[in-house]
Design an enzyme around this catalytic site. Structure first.
Site, mmCIF file in Angstrom:
data_model
loop_
_atom_site.group_PDB
_atom_site.id
_atom_site.type_symbol
_atom_site.label_atom_id
_atom_site.label_comp_id
_atom_site.label_asym_id
_atom_site.label_seq_id
_atom_site.Cartn_x
_atom_site.Cartn_y
_atom_site.Cartn_z
ATOM 1 N N LEU A 1 0.815 -1.143 -0.074
ATOM 2 C CA LEU A 1 0.120 -0.218 0.083
ATOM 3 C C LEU A 1 0.663 1.143 -0.106
ATOM 4 C CD1 LEU A 1 -2.673 -1.073 2.683
ATOM 5 C CD2 LEU A 1 -2.608 -0.900 0.260
ATOM 6 N N ASP A 2 0.634 2.341 -0.888
ATOM 7 C CA ASP A 2 1.199 3.590 -0.912
ATOM 8 C C ASP A 2 1.516 4.195 0.336
ATOM 9 O OD1 ASP A 2 2.211 5.828 -2.453
ATOM 10 O OD2 ASP A 2 0.872 6.772 -1.048
ATOM 11 N N VAL A 3 2.458 4.965 0.863
ATOM 12 C CA VAL A 3 2.629 5.335 2.232
ATOM 13 C C VAL A 3 1.583 6.032 2.779
ATOM 14 C CG1 VAL A 3 3.707 7.625 1.424
ATOM 15 C CG2 VAL A 3 4.413 6.531 3.443
ATOM 16 N N ASP A 4 0.830 6.954 2.176
ATOM 17 C CA ASP A 4 -0.322 7.547 2.262
ATOM 18 C C ASP A 4 -1.620 6.849 2.681
ATOM 19 O OD1 ASP A 4 1.124 9.977 2.771
ATOM 20 O OD2 ASP A 4 0.853 10.317 0.547
ATOM 21 N N THR A 5 -1.574 5.633 2.077
ATOM 22 C CA THR A 5 -2.875 4.904 2.076
ATOM 23 C C THR A 5 -2.940 3.978 3.456
ATOM 24 O OG1 THR A 5 -2.503 4.412 -0.184
ATOM 25 C CG2 THR A 5 -3.993 2.833 0.842
#
Length: 138
Positions: A69-73
């Protein structure tokens, strides 16, 4: 047992940790809700590693995340030390569907849905990645 190097039969093994019984498992499977601000990498570049959220014993067992998952997700991540399990869930050749629900900072549009269906460029992906389906939720 006084010999840490002793061979132990693991079939049906039950042991105690702080008076709590534990059954030995050959493989480990963990579900973790990933908060924002963590990278799905053992060697993060800009943020803390999602592996820092796991107990040392699991990291020492070399559990790996099933996907990223993306760092902001934020969202559910699975971890395991079972390579076949990881491969069967994450390999594109296995065609395991994944569902993502995104909350947007601004209202979604049909043009955005169409862009997801047409394909978006992702880092480290040679071809645009297309959503099989996408829709706006009310």
């Amino acid at each position: 047992m006084d010999n840490p190097g002793a061979e132990i039969a693991t079939a049906g093994l039950v042991f105690e940790v702080e008076d709590e019984p534990w059954t030995y498992r050959e493989k480990t499977y963990v579900a973790l809700y990933k908060p924002a601000g963590y990278e799905c990498s053992h060697e993060p570049k800009h943020h803390r590693s999602v592996y820092s959220l796991l107990p040392y014993q699991l990291v020492a067992r070399d559990v790996q995340s099933v996907g990223r998952l993306d760092v902001d997700t934020t969202g559910l991540l699975l971890f395991s030390d079972d390579g076949a399990f990881i491969h069967n869930l994450s390999s594109p050749k296995k065609h395991v569907p994944k569902t993502y629900r995104a909350e947007l900072a601004e209202d979604g549009t049909e043009a955005l849905v169409q862009q997801l269906l047409d394909g978006v460029d992702l880092i480290e992906e040679p071809q645009p990645v297309r959503a099989l389906t996408a829709r706006l939720l009310a």
